[in-house]
Design a protein around this motif. Structure first.
Motif, PDB file in Angstrom:
ATOM      1  N   ARG A 147      -4.234  -1.568  -3.243  1.00 42.99           N
ATOM      2  CA  ARG A 147      -4.106  -2.161  -1.904  1.00 42.99           C
ATOM      3  C   ARG A 147      -4.553  -1.154  -0.831  1.00 42.99           C
ATOM      4  NH1 ARG A 147      -1.218  -6.253   0.701  1.00 42.99           N
ATOM      5  NH2 ARG A 147      -1.864  -6.210   2.890  1.00 42.99           N
ATOM      6  N   SER A 148      -4.224   0.111  -1.023  1.00 47.68           N
ATOM      7  CA  SER A 148      -4.559   1.133  -0.027  1.00 47.68           C
ATOM      8  C   SER A 148      -6.036   1.498  -0.035  1.00 47.68           C
ATOM      9  CB  SER A 148      -3.737   2.399  -0.274  1.00 47.68           C
ATOM     10  OG  SER A 148      -2.372   2.183  -0.013  1.00 47.68           O
ATOM     11  N   THR A 149      -6.643   1.541  -1.212  1.00 45.25           N
ATOM     12  CA  THR A 149      -8.003   2.091  -1.331  1.00 45.25           C
ATOM     13  C   THR A 149      -9.061   1.071  -1.716  1.00 45.25           C
ATOM     14  OG1 THR A 149      -7.761   2.646  -3.685  1.00 45.25           O
ATOM     15  CG2 THR A 149      -6.984   4.281  -2.064  1.00 45.25           C
ATOM     16  N   ALA A 156      -0.262   1.583  -9.458  1.00 40.24           N
ATOM     17  CA  ALA A 156      -1.627   1.062  -9.544  1.00 40.24           C
ATOM     18  C   ALA A 156      -1.841  -0.083  -8.565  1.00 40.24           C
ATOM     19  CB  ALA A 156      -1.918   0.613 -10.974  1.00 40.24           C
ATOM     20  N   ARG A 157      -0.842  -0.950  -8.422  1.00 40.94           N
ATOM     21  CA  ARG A 157      -0.961  -2.083  -7.496  1.00 40.94           C
ATOM     22  C   ARG A 157      -1.009  -1.604  -6.053  1.00 40.94           C
ATOM     23  NH1 ARG A 157       3.495  -5.088  -7.468  1.00 40.94           N
ATOM     24  NH2 ARG A 157       2.581  -7.169  -7.215  1.00 40.94           N
ATOM     25  N   GLN A 158      -0.128  -0.669  -5.711  1.00 42.92           N
ATOM     26  CA  GLN A 158      -0.081  -0.177  -4.341  1.00 42.92           C
ATOM     27  C   GLN A 158      -1.334   0.648  -4.017  1.00 42.92           C
ATOM     28  OE1 GLN A 158       2.009  -1.423  -2.493  1.00 42.92           O
ATOM     29  NE2 GLN A 158       3.876  -1.871  -3.610  1.00 42.92           N
ATOM     30  N   GLY A 160       0.816  -1.209   0.000  1.00 44.57           N
ATOM     31  CA  GLY A 160       0.000   0.000   0.000  1.00 44.57           C
ATOM     32  C   GLY A 160       0.850   1.259   0.000  1.00 44.57           C
ATOM     33  N   LEU A 161       0.221   2.373  -0.273  1.00 41.09           N
ATOM     34  CA  LEU A 161       0.918   3.648  -0.299  1.00 41.09           C
ATOM     35  C   LEU A 161       1.153   4.174   1.115  1.00 41.09           C
ATOM     36  CD1 LEU A 161      -1.050   5.469  -3.147  1.00 41.09           C
ATOM     37  CD2 LEU A 161       1.152   4.311  -3.341  1.00 41.09           C
ATOM     38  N   GLN A 162       2.243   4.906   1.263  1.00 44.21           N
ATOM     39  CA  GLN A 162       2.484   5.600   2.517  1.00 44.21           C
ATOM     40  C   GLN A 162       1.497   6.775   2.644  1.00 44.21           C
ATOM     41  OE1 GLN A 162       4.719   4.649   4.881  1.00 44.21           O
ATOM     42  NE2 GLN A 162       5.055   2.858   3.549  1.00 44.21           N
TER      43      GLN A 162
END
Length: 267
Positions: free
Chosen positions: A204-206, A199-201, A161-163
């Motif tokens: 995962r985050s949203t 796009a992958r991260q 996921g994104l920071q």
């Protein structure tokens, strides 16, 4: 139908035989019915096969070829630019672009490419925007590199996921440039990631693809502006929709009512 990132057509073809000069784009043809016999000539080699529904015909860019269709057939043609596959190679492979060899296919099944071809049919009917098409084209390019090319694959980073700081920059870009034709590239740059990895991260985050998030934010901005007196056509432009009909279609799909009906309901 042509978008900035790829071209798609839904065709019903009668039997024919012809030769074609090399094209600068990669060509994917997915059979929507069948089985049907196909004869192909490529690099001096002739091959004939009986291809069923979902069968794949993939011709890499810059290859002359000949083909004979021996019975009527329904197909979806997808043309993907080398610029997109080159970008996917740079992200996914340890080899130089010139060292990666794309492999012609005839009759193989690729469930993801078949699914994306069917999605392209829906996109054509709905006249989907470049934003949506860009995400689909990147999926196609990545699939070609990973499963239809000879290359040394890199190990993709873990999906964590994104920071929070990355997500904040992405939100800021969407808010500040909503009227512009935003792309996955724009958001990936804000997060300092490559488009495929971003796009992958992001998902995962949203739990959503980047294009879905952008659309949601545009609809939310439209809801806010509909509380005022701006014409709906002007609201469409300010929220990044191509025209009023585009806003009406997306707004209706998201909220269940048209912009006009929503405005009346809150007054």
């Amino acid at each position: 139908m042509e978008w900035q990132s790829f071209y798609a057509s839904h065709q019903r073809e009668n039997p024919y035989a012809d030769a074609f000069r090399a094209n600068e784009h990669h060509l994917i043809i997915v059979h929507m019915n069948g089985p049907v016999r196909i004869r192909r000539e490529l690099s001096g080699e002739r091959r004939e096969a009986r291809i069923g529904t979902g069968g794949l015909f993939f011709l890499p860019a810059q290859r002359d070829f000949g083909v004979a269709l021996l019975a009527p057939l329904e197909t979806v043609h997808l043309y993907v630019s080398r610029a997109l596959t080159d970008a996917a190679v740079r992200e996914l492979c340890r080899d130089d672009i010139d060292a990666v060899e794309f492999l012609p296919r005839m009759g193989e099944h690729d469930p993801l490419l078949e699914q994306l071809a069917r999605l392209a049919c829906t996109m054509m009917k709905e006249k989907q925007s470049d934003l949506f098409a860009d995400s689909v084209a990147r999926l196609i390019a990545a699939q070609l590199v990973r499963h239809h090319a000879i290359a040394r694959q890199t190990e993709l980073p873990r999906i964590t996921g994104l920071q929070p700081s990355q997500m904040a920059r992405v939100r800021a870009v969407v808010a500040e440039k909503m009227e512009a034709p935003l792309s996955v590239d724009d958001l990936a740059r804000a997060a300092n990631l490559s488009p495929i990895h971003f796009a992958r991260q992001f998902k995962r985050s949203t739990g959503r693809a980047p294009y879905q998030y952008i659309i949601e934010q545009r609809v939310e901005r439209a809801r806010e502006l509909l509380r005022g007196d701006l014409p709906i056509a002007e609201i469409a432009v300010r929220c990044g929709f191509t025209h009023q009909e585009h806003l009406t279609r997306i707004f209706g799909r998201t909220t269940g009512v048209t912009p006009g009906a929503y405005r009346r309901s809150i007054r």
